[in-house]
Design an enzyme around this catalytic site. Structure first.
Site, PDB file in Angstrom:
ATOM      1  CB  THR A   1      -4.675  -3.166   8.137  1.00 11.26           C
ATOM      2  OG1 THR A   1      -4.849  -2.483   9.390  1.00 11.26           O
ATOM      3  CG2 THR A   1      -3.286  -2.863   7.592  1.00 11.26           C
TER       4      THR A   1
ATOM      5  CG  ASP B   1       0.229   3.402   6.811  1.00 18.30           C
ATOM      6  OD1 ASP B   1      -0.699   2.717   6.311  1.00 18.30           O
ATOM      7  OD2 ASP B   1       1.282   2.907   7.243  1.00 18.30           O
TER       8      ASP B   1
ATOM      9  CE  LYS C   1      -2.348  -1.324   3.637  1.00 21.19           C
ATOM     10  NZ  LYS C   1      -1.857  -2.715   3.767  1.00 21.19           N
ATOM     11  CB  THR C   2       3.784   2.323   2.041  1.00 23.89           C
ATOM     12  OG1 THR C   2       3.080   2.211   3.281  1.00 23.89           O
ATOM     13  CG2 THR C   2       4.710   3.529   2.095  1.00 23.89           C
TER      14      THR C   2
ATOM     15  NE  ARG D   1       5.938  -4.278   5.179  1.00 22.01           N
ATOM     16  CZ  ARG D   1       4.965  -3.553   5.734  1.00 22.01           C
ATOM     17  NH1 ARG D   1       4.511  -3.863   6.929  1.00 22.01           N
ATOM     18  NH2 ARG D   1       4.447  -2.523   5.096  1.00 22.01           N
TER      19      ARG D   1
END
Length: 345
Positions: free
Chosen positions: A166, A117, A72-73, A225
């Site tokens: 999230t 975020d 997402k980032t 990640r």
């Protein structure tokens, strides 16, 4: 996060040190063309950005929803990169008052991309201010108190808000409805993770074969990640061992860090141990599980449980969490059997 977890934080997508953030930053793709996976989302984003460019306007506000570690980032950074706009980053927990948000919004330059975020964790007063800012590019500043209070409108530069969450269900409907596009990111398939790892290994200069990449990808919980983090540990192991990043080295490294063939870490196994041994497979309530393993209930619910449910080891019922047949089989047990798992608890 509890500090007692030790090596299992290796596969916790919410636990990041400054070194890990820098490591992941070096591996981030810089364009949608470089971004691996999420094909549908990439196509939708490309269309949105291309249409905005043709009309010479700021792109619509974008909401990126999905579990931690899926990009997402990175996608927010790519939106700024592809539009040639500056990027300003903040987070929901940092915006606890309307004044915090007003300070951020009033400092934006025309066309800037604002990335928030964990946007679902903003204060309610800030969310209400954001409604008007997203829709009309203005905010109302209250000056004074009580009967003498005055509302002063403040015009804002046009901007694109990219929100990441999230837990999209916690977003109020008025805020969710103001996003022009909502992208739901999905967990990655093993083949996509191999591509992620192949790219990362090339950037890091780690010579590694396809079979070794498959071994890492299959233990990465469908999350890029985590895959990159496991690759880093394998690289370290191969460097110290001196034998290269072979399949055997991968297995030895991940066994050393308590990551099994399904991607379960120490906390996952601790939860399963409690569920299977102490409560004979359940049902067990969330708080009871959390107390039994010495962790926060939120950690169990947001990090451990979704993965165990997704791979079919437990299920959620109105009465609590229940182990499935696959859960019993993975640990070589049957209901009522009192076997030892080791010293996980």
């Amino acid at each position: 996060m509890s500090e007692s977890r030790g090596g299992e934080d290796l596969v916790d997508p919410t636990a990041q040190s400054e070194a890990e953030i820098a490591f992941e930053g070096a591996l981030r793709p810089r364009s949608l063309a470089e971004f691996v996976g999420q094909r549908k989302v990439r196509g939708q984003l490309q269309l949105l950005l291309d249409a905005a460019a043709i009309q010479d306007r700021t792109p619509d506000h974008i909401l990126l929803a999905g579990p931690p570690g899926l990009g997402k980032t990175t996608l927010a950074m790519i939106v700024a990169q592809e539009t040639g706009r500056p990027l300003r980053m903040t987070s929901g927990p940092a915006i606890q008052h309307a004044g915090d948000l007003a300070a951020v919004l009033s400092a934006l330059v025309p066309g800037e991309v604002l990335f928030v975020d964990e946007i679902h964790r903003m204060a309610r007063t800030a969310e209400e201010m954001l409604y008007l800012a997203m829709e009309d590019f203005r905010i109302d500043i209250m000056v004074g108190k009580g009967a003498g209070a005055t509302s002063i409108p403040l015009d804002l530069s046009p901007f694109t808000l990219v929100g990441a969450t999230t837990r999209s269900g916690l977003l109020p409907n008025p805020l969710r409805d103001r996003f022009g596009f909502t992208a739901h990111l999905e967990f990655y398939e093993t083949e996509e993770l191999i591509e992620v790892l192949r790219r990362a290994a090339a950037l890091l200069g780690v010579p590694i074969g396809e079979e070794a990449l498959l071994e890492i990808a299959s233990r990465s919980r469908g999350t890029p990640r985590i895959a990159n983090r496991l690759l880093r540990r394998v690289r370290d192991f191969a460097l110290v061992d001196g034998g290269g990043a072979s399949v055997e080295a991968v297995r030895a490294a991940l066994d050393l860090y308590d990551v099994d063939e399904l991607g379960l870490d120490r906390l996952d196994r601790a939860v399963m141990t409690v569920l299977l041994k102490r409560f004979d497979g359940g049902p067990v309530g969330l708080n009871t599980l959390a107390v039994s393993v010495g962790e926060e209930a939120d950690t169990i619910e947001s990090v451990v449980e979704p993965f165990l449910v997704r791979i079919g080891l437990i299920s959620r019922t109105p009465r609590g969490r229940v182990a499935t047949r696959a859960g019993w089989a993975h640990f070589g047990l049957s209901r009522g059997q009192d076997a030892l798992f080791g010293d996980d608890l």
